[in-house]
Design an enzyme around this catalytic site. Structure first.
Site, PDB file in Angstrom:
ATOM      1  N   GLU A   1       4.412 -11.001  -6.127  1.00 21.76           N
ATOM      2  CA  GLU A   1       3.510 -11.111  -7.175  1.00 21.76           C
ATOM      3  C   GLU A   1       3.914 -10.461  -8.583  1.00 21.76           C
ATOM      4  OE1 GLU A   1       3.550  -8.996  -4.840  1.00 21.76           O
ATOM      5  OE2 GLU A   1       2.350  -7.170  -4.810  1.00 21.76           O
TER       6      GLU A   1
ATOM      7  N   GLY B   1       0.784  -1.169  -0.030  1.00 27.51           N
ATOM      8  CA  GLY B   1       0.131  -0.108   0.019  1.00 27.51           C
ATOM      9  C   GLY B   1       0.942   1.073  -0.109  1.00 27.51           C
TER      10      GLY B   1
ATOM     11  N   CYS C   1       4.959  -6.242   1.703  1.00 33.48           N
ATOM     12  CA  CYS C   1       5.389  -4.784   1.755  1.00 33.48           C
ATOM     13  C   CYS C   1       4.809  -4.132   3.009  1.00 33.48           C
ATOM     14  CB  CYS C   1       5.521  -4.093   0.610  1.00 33.48           C
ATOM     15  SG  CYS C   1       5.955  -2.435   0.167  1.00 33.48           S
ATOM     16  N   TYR C   2       4.034  -3.133   2.620  1.00 35.42           N
ATOM     17  CA  TYR C   2       3.060  -2.681   3.779  1.00 35.42           C
ATOM     18  C   TYR C   2       2.494  -3.669   4.696  1.00 35.42           C
ATOM     19  CZ  TYR C   2      -0.446   0.647   5.782  1.00 35.42           C
ATOM     20  OH  TYR C   2      -1.220   1.189   6.761  1.00 35.42           O
TER      21      TYR C   2
ATOM     22  N   ASP D   1     -16.716 -11.053 -23.361  1.00 37.57           N
ATOM     23  CA  ASP D   1     -17.620 -11.282 -21.929  1.00 37.57           C
ATOM     24  C   ASP D   1     -18.807 -11.654 -22.079  1.00 37.57           C
ATOM     25  OD1 ASP D   1     -15.041 -10.249 -21.094  1.00 37.57           O
ATOM     26  OD2 ASP D   1     -15.719  -8.297 -20.900  1.00 37.57           O
TER      27      ASP D   1
ATOM     28  N   LYS E   1     -10.179 -11.026 -16.909  1.00 43.32           N
ATOM     29  CA  LYS E   1     -10.292 -11.070 -18.255  1.00 43.32           C
ATOM     30  C   LYS E   1      -9.779 -12.272 -18.876  1.00 43.32           C
ATOM     31  CE  LYS E   1     -11.673  -9.001 -22.140  1.00 43.32           C
ATOM     32  NZ  LYS E   1     -12.930  -8.333 -22.133  1.00 43.32           N
TER      33      LYS E   1
ATOM     34  N   HIS F   1       7.923  -7.634  -3.438  1.00 37.06           N
ATOM     35  CA  HIS F   1       6.743  -8.034  -4.157  1.00 37.06           C
ATOM     36  C   HIS F   1       6.667  -9.383  -4.599  1.00 37.06           C
ATOM     37  CE1 HIS F   1       4.359  -4.388  -3.129  1.00 37.06           C
ATOM     38  NE2 HIS F   1       5.703  -3.664  -3.192  1.00 37.06           N
TER      39      HIS F   1
END
Ligand code: XMP
Length: 519
Positions: free
Chosen positions: A170, A55, A82-83, A226, A375, A168
């Site tokens: 990710e 964050g 992190c945060y 979609d 998506k 991070h």
């Protein structure tokens, strides 16, 4: 079958959605909740593990985003990122301070203690950092597990199964990030990797069958991925009791009205009512030049047409003793997260119109079979449902269609000119094998005429701009460096084949500061 769930609490990082996507990539289901979610909300999901995201704030700020610290006592393992690491440190009695130097970008982290979180990883990790604060004192019971030359990079309390890293995992730049997340979700939390497309399809079909019972549903088709995947999934559940409505708004691409109908009916077996309302739309668009006004006109007209058609279907069903009670929408997970995010819905730059005018007096209930999916996951499901590539891989196309690619007034004549040019762009990009690589590629008709010469004739005709962009999600984009030869072919084909265009230019603007569409 109960799916294992990892709950991600969002403290406002730009990477939070990525955490969810990465975890889902190894078939473990994960959901994002705002950090302010109540303990009850979190418990209701029966999480096998909890991730605290990064964050932008400092944990010691007065208005710093905070989660209920009891989340650290739920019994489910916790991973702070992190945060998240700073939040754990701060709330469990350690100390976090502003660092003299921000750590931003690539960094090398040394693993200094054995922990299941780093199991199978090398002693030196190549990671991505993005922080200005760091932990300077660890809470009681925590051990240092990793460090950089200047700061704490990992901590753990093995007894309580609370782990945290300052970097991070990710982000793709963290080379061993996926392994680390897998170690957490599968080994530490004990999640089973069973959230496969097949499992998603089976459970969604079963849920829709249960929800709808013997009822009927309607669905607005746009021809895009979609709404098509949503329709095919619901049709798997309730068959012919789903009626799809596909509207020609007069600003579709060349031959699209016919093509989409035949794909939907013949290849996908959907029950489609096709309505050619192009004249109705074009007459409403006459004289309108303002982009937002165009969107409004098309949006309102769409709702009116959809309403009329839905009512007809509604009346027909009613006379046979049935009632339409459901409306299918292709809402995706990013919209769901956005509407409940700690940051609130982002500012509207263009008022996007999407399919789904709700005929109010019918009191339709919503079915949103894709509301848990990103998506790329929708595409994966579509493929598993046996849908053709031409739908699955289609580039995004805006609801107001060619109207926002015709600058100035939209007339039938200008639509026809742009349709021809657009088709050449798409054809050539496909031939060059670049259609899937670029996010969107299209032609724009400008309200600019210029002088040219063709044969011995002086011409005075329209200018067309070519736009091709690369993007991950449409939020930011770079203009695509298309090969000169391809641009040459597109340009000469447009000028020789499309009556009304005598000049072609290439748009080299990124987003920001530009937008993808010209209006
Ligand atoms: P911009 O032009 O804002 O576009 O950079 C970002 C993405 O959104 C699409 N777009 C729209 N989609 N209704 C839609 O359904 C709209 O009014 C609309 N305007 C832009 C655009 O094609 C791109 O993918």
């Amino acid at each position: 079958m109960d799916t294992s769930t990892i709950v991600i609490l969002d403290f406002g990082s730009q990477y939070t959605q990525l955490i969810a996507r990465r975890i889902r990539e190894f078939n473990v289901f994960s959901v994002v909740l705002p950090c302010t979610a109540s303990l009850e909300q979190i418990k209701a999901l029966n999480p096998k593990g909890v991730v605290l995201s990064g964050g932008p704030c400092s944990v010691y700020d007065a208005d710093a985003p905070a989660a209920d610290p009891k989340v650290l006592e739920l019994g489910a393992p916790v991973l702070g990122i992190c945060y998240g690491l700073q939040f754990i440190t701060h709330h469990l009695g350690g100390r976090v301070e502003s660092a003299d130097q921000r750590e931003y970008g690539h960094a090398t982290v040394s693993v200094v203690a054995e922990t299941p979180l780093f199991h199978g990883l090398p002693a030196e990790l190549d990671v991505w950092m993005s922080h200005g604060d760091h932990a300077v004192e660890l809470p009681a019971g925590f051990a240092l597990t990793a460090k950089t030359a200047s700061a704490v990079a990992g901590i753990a309390n093995e007894a309580r199964k609370i782990y945290a890293v300052q970097f991070h995992p990710e982000v793709a730049h963290t080379r061993q990030g996926m392994e680390l997340l897998k170690n957490f979700a599968i080994d530490i939390c004990g999640c089973s990797a069973d959230w496969t497309p097949e499992h998603f399809i089976q459970s969604t079909v079963a849920r829709v069958q249960e929800q709808v019972g013997n009822g009927h549903a309607i669905c607005g088709l746009s021809g895009g991925v979609d709404s098509s995947v949503a329709a095919v999934l619901v049709a798997r559940a309730i068959g012919d009791r789903l009626t799809c409505i596909f509207v020609n708004n007069g600003v579709l691409r060349k031959d699209e009205f016919a093509k989409v109908q035949s794909t939907m009916r013949e290849q996908l077996g959907l029950n489609v009512v096709a309505v050619d309302a192009s004249e109705r739309f074009l007459s409403k668009l006459a004289g309108v030049t303002d982009p937002e006004q165009k969107r409004k006109v098309i949006g309102n007209e769409f709702i009116a047409v959809f309403d009329d058609e839905a009512k007809k279907i509604f009346e027909a069903e009613k006379s046979s003793g049935e009632e339409i009670a459901w409306l299918v929408q292709g809402t995706l997970y990013p919209d769901v997260i956005e509407s409940s995010s700690v940051k609130g819905p982002s500012q509207t730059i263009k008022s996007h119109h999407n399919v789904g005018g709700l005929p109010a007096d019918m009191k339709l209930k919503l079915i949103e079979p894709l509301r848990d999916l990103f998506k790329d996951e929708v595409r994966r499901i579509g493929r598993d449902l046996g849908m053709p590539d031409e739908i699955i891989d289609r580039q995004p196309f805006p609801g107001p269609g060619l109207a926002v690619r015709i600058l100035g007034e939209v007339t039938a004549e200008r639509v026809a000119i742009l349709q021809e040019a657009d088709q050449i762009v798409v054809d050539e990009i496909k031939k060059a094998g670049l259609y899937k690589q670029v996010w969107q590629s299209f032609a724009v008709l400008l309200p600019v005429k210029s002088v040219g010469v063709m044969g011995d004739q002086r011409t005075y005709a329209n200018t067309c701009a070519i736009r091709a962009v690369e993007s991950e999600d449409g939020m930011t984009a770079d203009w695509a460096p298309l090969p000169y030869e391809l641009l040459r072919t597109i340009s000469s084909r447009i000028i020789s084949e499309v009556r009304g265009i005598n000049r072609v230019v290439y748009d080299i603007t990124s987003k920001p500061p530009g937008t993808i569409e010209w209006e």
